[in-house]
Scaffold this motif. Structure first.
Motif, PDB file in Angstrom:
ATOM      1  N   ALA A  50      75.064  65.435  84.191  1.00  0.00           N
ATOM      2  CA  ALA A  50      75.492  64.062  83.893  1.00  0.00           C
ATOM      3  C   ALA A  50      74.791  63.051  84.800  1.00  0.00           C
ATOM      4  CB  ALA A  50      77.004  63.937  84.038  1.00  0.00           C
ATOM      5  N   ASP A  51      74.493  63.445  86.039  1.00  0.00           N
ATOM      6  CA  ASP A  51      73.855  62.528  86.992  1.00  0.00           C
ATOM      7  C   ASP A  51      72.330  62.628  86.954  1.00  0.00           C
ATOM      8  OD1 ASP A  51      76.316  61.670  87.905  1.00  0.00           O
ATOM      9  OD2 ASP A  51      76.400  63.115  89.547  1.00  0.00           O
ATOM     10  N   PHE A  52      71.798  63.546  86.128  1.00  0.00           N
ATOM     11  CA  PHE A  52      70.359  63.814  86.151  1.00  0.00           C
ATOM     12  C   PHE A  52      69.735  63.738  84.761  1.00  0.00           C
ATOM     13  CE2 PHE A  52      71.928  65.526  90.060  1.00  0.00           C
ATOM     14  CZ  PHE A  52      70.902  65.358  90.970  1.00  0.00           C
ATOM     15  N   PRO A  53      69.455  62.533  84.290  1.00  0.00           N
ATOM     16  CA  PRO A  53      68.728  62.431  83.022  1.00  0.00           C
ATOM     17  C   PRO A  53      67.317  62.986  83.218  1.00  0.00           C
ATOM     18  CG  PRO A  53      68.808  60.293  84.095  1.00  0.00           C
ATOM     19  CD  PRO A  53      69.669  61.230  84.917  1.00  0.00           C
ATOM     20  N   LEU A  54      66.715  63.435  82.134  1.00  0.00           N
ATOM     21  CA  LEU A  54      65.406  64.085  82.242  1.00  0.00           C
ATOM     22  C   LEU A  54      64.274  63.264  81.657  1.00  0.00           C
ATOM     23  CD1 LEU A  54      66.437  67.754  81.335  1.00  0.00           C
ATOM     24  CD2 LEU A  54      66.247  66.693  83.599  1.00  0.00           C
ATOM     25  N   GLY A  55      64.615  62.201  80.943  1.00  0.00           N
ATOM     26  CA  GLY A  55      63.559  61.380  80.355  1.00  0.00           C
ATOM     27  C   GLY A  55      63.220  61.746  78.924  1.00  0.00           C
ATOM     28  N   THR A  56      64.035  62.585  78.305  1.00  0.00           N
ATOM     29  CA  THR A  56      63.785  62.934  76.904  1.00  0.00           C
ATOM     30  C   THR A  56      64.150  61.757  75.997  1.00  0.00           C
ATOM     31  OG1 THR A  56      65.984  63.914  76.783  1.00  0.00           O
ATOM     32  CG2 THR A  56      64.147  65.412  77.237  1.00  0.00           C
ATOM     33  N   SER A  57      63.798  61.878  74.708  1.00  0.00           N
ATOM     34  CA  SER A  57      64.139  60.830  73.749  1.00  0.00           C
ATOM     35  C   SER A  57      65.636  60.848  73.456  1.00  0.00           C
ATOM     36  CB  SER A  57      63.398  61.056  72.436  1.00  0.00           C
ATOM     37  OG  SER A  57      62.065  61.457  72.644  1.00  0.00           O
ATOM     38  N   LEU A  58      66.203  62.026  73.453  1.00  0.00           N
ATOM     39  CA  LEU A  58      67.609  62.208  73.085  1.00  0.00           C
ATOM     40  C   LEU A  58      68.208  63.330  73.909  1.00  0.00           C
ATOM     41  CD1 LEU A  58      67.875  62.577  69.201  1.00  0.00           C
ATOM     42  CD2 LEU A  58      68.846  60.756  70.582  1.00  0.00           C
ATOM     43  N   ARG A  59      69.483  63.168  74.231  1.00  0.00           N
ATOM     44  CA  ARG A  59      70.206  64.265  74.876  1.00  0.00           C
ATOM     45  C   ARG A  59      71.318  64.720  73.937  1.00  0.00           C
ATOM     46  NH1 ARG A  59      72.582  63.749  80.884  1.00  0.00           N
ATOM     47  NH2 ARG A  59      70.899  65.161  81.446  1.00  0.00           N
ATOM     48  N   VAL A  60      71.287  65.996  73.587  1.00  0.00           N
ATOM     49  CA  VAL A  60      72.297  66.549  72.684  1.00  0.00           C
ATOM     50  C   VAL A  60      73.215  67.469  73.484  1.00  0.00           C
ATOM     51  CG1 VAL A  60      72.723  67.936  70.619  1.00  0.00           C
ATOM     52  CG2 VAL A  60      70.699  66.440  70.724  1.00  0.00           C
ATOM     53  N   LEU A  61      74.498  67.138  73.476  1.00  0.00           N
ATOM     54  CA  LEU A  61      75.489  67.977  74.145  1.00  0.00           C
ATOM     55  C   LEU A  61      75.964  69.056  73.175  1.00  0.00           C
ATOM     56  CD1 LEU A  61      77.652  68.464  76.435  1.00  0.00           C
ATOM     57  CD2 LEU A  61      79.122  66.944  75.105  1.00  0.00           C
ATOM     58  N   VAL A  62      76.000  70.300  73.639  1.00  0.00           N
ATOM     59  CA  VAL A  62      76.506  71.389  72.815  1.00  0.00           C
ATOM     60  C   VAL A  62      77.782  71.935  73.463  1.00  0.00           C
ATOM     61  CG1 VAL A  62      76.021  73.653  71.803  1.00  0.00           C
ATOM     62  CG2 VAL A  62      74.150  71.994  72.120  1.00  0.00           C
ATOM     63  N   VAL A  63      78.898  71.783  72.758  1.00  0.00           N
ATOM     64  CA  VAL A  63      80.127  72.434  73.213  1.00  0.00           C
ATOM     65  C   VAL A  63      80.529  73.434  72.127  1.00  0.00           C
ATOM     66  CG1 VAL A  63      80.938  70.466  74.578  1.00  0.00           C
ATOM     67  CG2 VAL A  63      81.654  70.678  72.195  1.00  0.00           C
ATOM     68  N   SER A  64      81.257  74.462  72.514  1.00  0.00           N
ATOM     69  CA  SER A  64      81.679  75.419  71.493  1.00  0.00           C
ATOM     70  C   SER A  64      83.198  75.540  71.501  1.00  0.00           C
ATOM     71  CB  SER A  64      81.021  76.780  71.726  1.00  0.00           C
ATOM     72  OG  SER A  64      81.394  77.281  72.988  1.00  0.00           O
ATOM     73  N   THR A  65      83.719  75.908  70.352  1.00  0.00           N
ATOM     74  CA  THR A  65      85.182  75.980  70.212  1.00  0.00           C
ATOM     75  C   THR A  65      85.784  76.998  71.171  1.00  0.00           C
ATOM     76  OG1 THR A  65      84.935  77.633  68.477  1.00  0.00           O
ATOM     77  CG2 THR A  65      85.098  75.329  67.778  1.00  0.00           C
ATOM     78  N   THR A  66      84.980  77.983  71.581  1.00  0.00           N
ATOM     79  CA  THR A  66      85.519  79.007  72.483  1.00  0.00           C
ATOM     80  C   THR A  66      85.726  78.466  73.897  1.00  0.00           C
ATOM     81  OG1 THR A  66      83.246  79.742  72.845  1.00  0.00           O
ATOM     82  CG2 THR A  66      84.528  80.957  71.227  1.00  0.00           C
ATOM     83  N   GLU A  67      85.257  77.241  74.149  1.00  0.00           N
ATOM     84  CA  GLU A  67      85.482  76.646  75.468  1.00  0.00           C
ATOM     85  C   GLU A  67      86.833  75.935  75.545  1.00  0.00           C
ATOM     86  OE1 GLU A  67      81.796  74.398  76.540  1.00  0.00           O
ATOM     87  OE2 GLU A  67      80.887  75.741  75.094  1.00  0.00           O
TER      88      GLU A  67
END
Ligand code: ZN
Lengths: 140, 261
Positions: free
Chosen positions: B164-181
């Motif tokens: 969260a504190d470290f953007p990487l400079g990509t065009s888009l950031r996609v968060l992946v969460v799963s229902t098992t979490e």
């Protein structure tokens, strides 16, 4: 655990600033840590103390201050966002209270060296004392 | 250690003593440019702003100088980031030139999986660090012929906190969460959700079995990060991936020739 790299960044900025002032000792430094970050103040202090050995900041008093978030919206709203009540701890509510759009955080994501305190320059070997306010960390 | 500090983290007692022994102090206060409004000069005193500035340089190199559409995937270990990238590779048009950067604390497993697709993959072992940073991505980029790339997938280290504190400079950031979490996965990691441009809820086929309320996950994302698009997938079966692929394709077209500031 990225506090060690953060502490490194803070320390090198503090030492640079002390050098600019011709000071070989830093007596205190203050770090502002935004509330909307995952930087843990206690861990930053701990890491700083650990890496400051044999640097001018070895004996420095380290203070941290929490910076509350501030948000701005395209609609013109500007203010302190409410806190969302979440199990993961603090997060600001970034939905604009006026128009419902997503607002931008303009404060609260920082981790900055706010000030350092160094010994008073002795009159014979230093240029005329500058008031603290005249010495800026930012080049702009 | 804690006993030496007051509520604000300051050491108690010593400053007064030091002042008496050593005399008066000079204070150097760092200028307070309005966060990011000053074009990043805050980076001089702000270590997180400095990281955002570095991410901006990576963005410049990737997106502007080389017209690469770069997508970061971030989320827990085991949430399905690699599988989603594989599914996107399955769907990539034949003429799309894709590369990948994969971050892991140790090992090459994910990189090896993506190499099966015949694309260039650069593995970054972060060692003790729990996240990729812009410097690491920047040096990984040297392994690619960027001019010959259309799309770069960047898979971050499995971690829901530090990125969260470290953007990487990509065009888009996609968060992946799963229902098992769990149904409270969004509420437990709100700052990362706010740092994402899109969210994928993966393993929807398992939601019922693990007792995760999908409506709640969707609602939480909407509350924590208004306006970000949410995709529901079962990456293993390929369900829902078409929508994500179409979204990325549309964003990529928008990105061609985009400008900042
Ligand atoms: Zn508004």
């Amino acid at each position: 655990m990225h506090e060690i790299s953060i502490a490194n960044g803070i320390l090198s900025r503090a030492v640079d600033a002390a050098n600019e002032h011709g000071a070989d000792r830093i007596d205190a430094l203050t770090i502002e840590i935004g509330r909307a970050t995952h930087v843990n103040p206690e861990q930053v202090v701990f890491c700083l103390e650990a890496i400051a050995d044999s640097t001018p900041a070895a004996e420095a008093t380290i203070r941290t201050e929490t910076i509350q978030p501030r948000a701005e919206c395209d609609c013109g709203w500007e203010g302190t966002p409410e806190s969302l009540d979440l199990p993961g701890g603090f997060a600001p509510n970034i939905r604009c209270p006026d128009c419902g759009q997503r607002a931008d955080l303009v404060r609260g994501r920082e981790c900055r060296l706010a000030s350092i305190e160094v010994p008073d320059a002795s009159p014979e070997d230093k240029p005329p004392a500058r008031r603290a306010d005249e010495v800026r960390g930012s080049p702009s | 250690m804690a006993g030496l500090h007051d509520d604000h983290g300051a050491r108690v007692g010593l400053p007064d003593l030091r002042e008496r022994l050593l005399g008066p102090l000079r204070a150097h206060r760092f200028g307070h440019g309005e966060f990011e409004a000053t074009g990043g000069s805050d980076a001089e005193a702000d270590v997180l702003a400095a990281i955002r500035e570095r991410a901006g340089e990576v963005h410049e190199r990737l997106v502007h100088e080389n017209e690469v559409f770069a997508v970061e995937f971030v989320g827990s270990t085991g949430g399905g980031k690699t599988k989603l990238i594989e599914e996107l590779l399955e769907r990539a048009p034949a003429d799309e030139r894709v590369g990948a950067v994969v971050g892991d604390v140790a090992g090459e497993d994910d990189a090896t999986r993506l190499r099966e697709y015949g694309i260039p993959v650069e593995n970054i072992n972060t060692g003790k660090e729990c996240h990729l940073d812009p410097d690491g991505v920047d040096s990984a980029l040297s392994a690619f012929d960027l001019e010959a790339l259309d799309t770069l997938y960047v898979e971050n280290v499995g971690n829901m906190v530090c990125p969260a504190d470290f953007p990487l400079g990509t065009s888009l950031r996609v968060l992946v969460v799963s229902t098992t979490e769990g149904g409270d996965v969004v509420g437990k990691h709100p700052l990362l959700v706010q740092a994402a441009d899109a969210a994928v809820v993966n393993k929807i086929d398992l939601a019922e079995a693990v007792g995760t309320d999908l409506d709640r996950v969707r609602g939480d994302i909407h509350e924590v990060a208004p306006e970000i698009p949410v995709f529901e997938t079962n990456a293993k079966a390929g369900t829902g991936v078409d929508d994500l692929a179409a979204f990325l394709m549309a964003r990529r077209e928008n990105y061609t020739g985009h400008t900042h500031q």
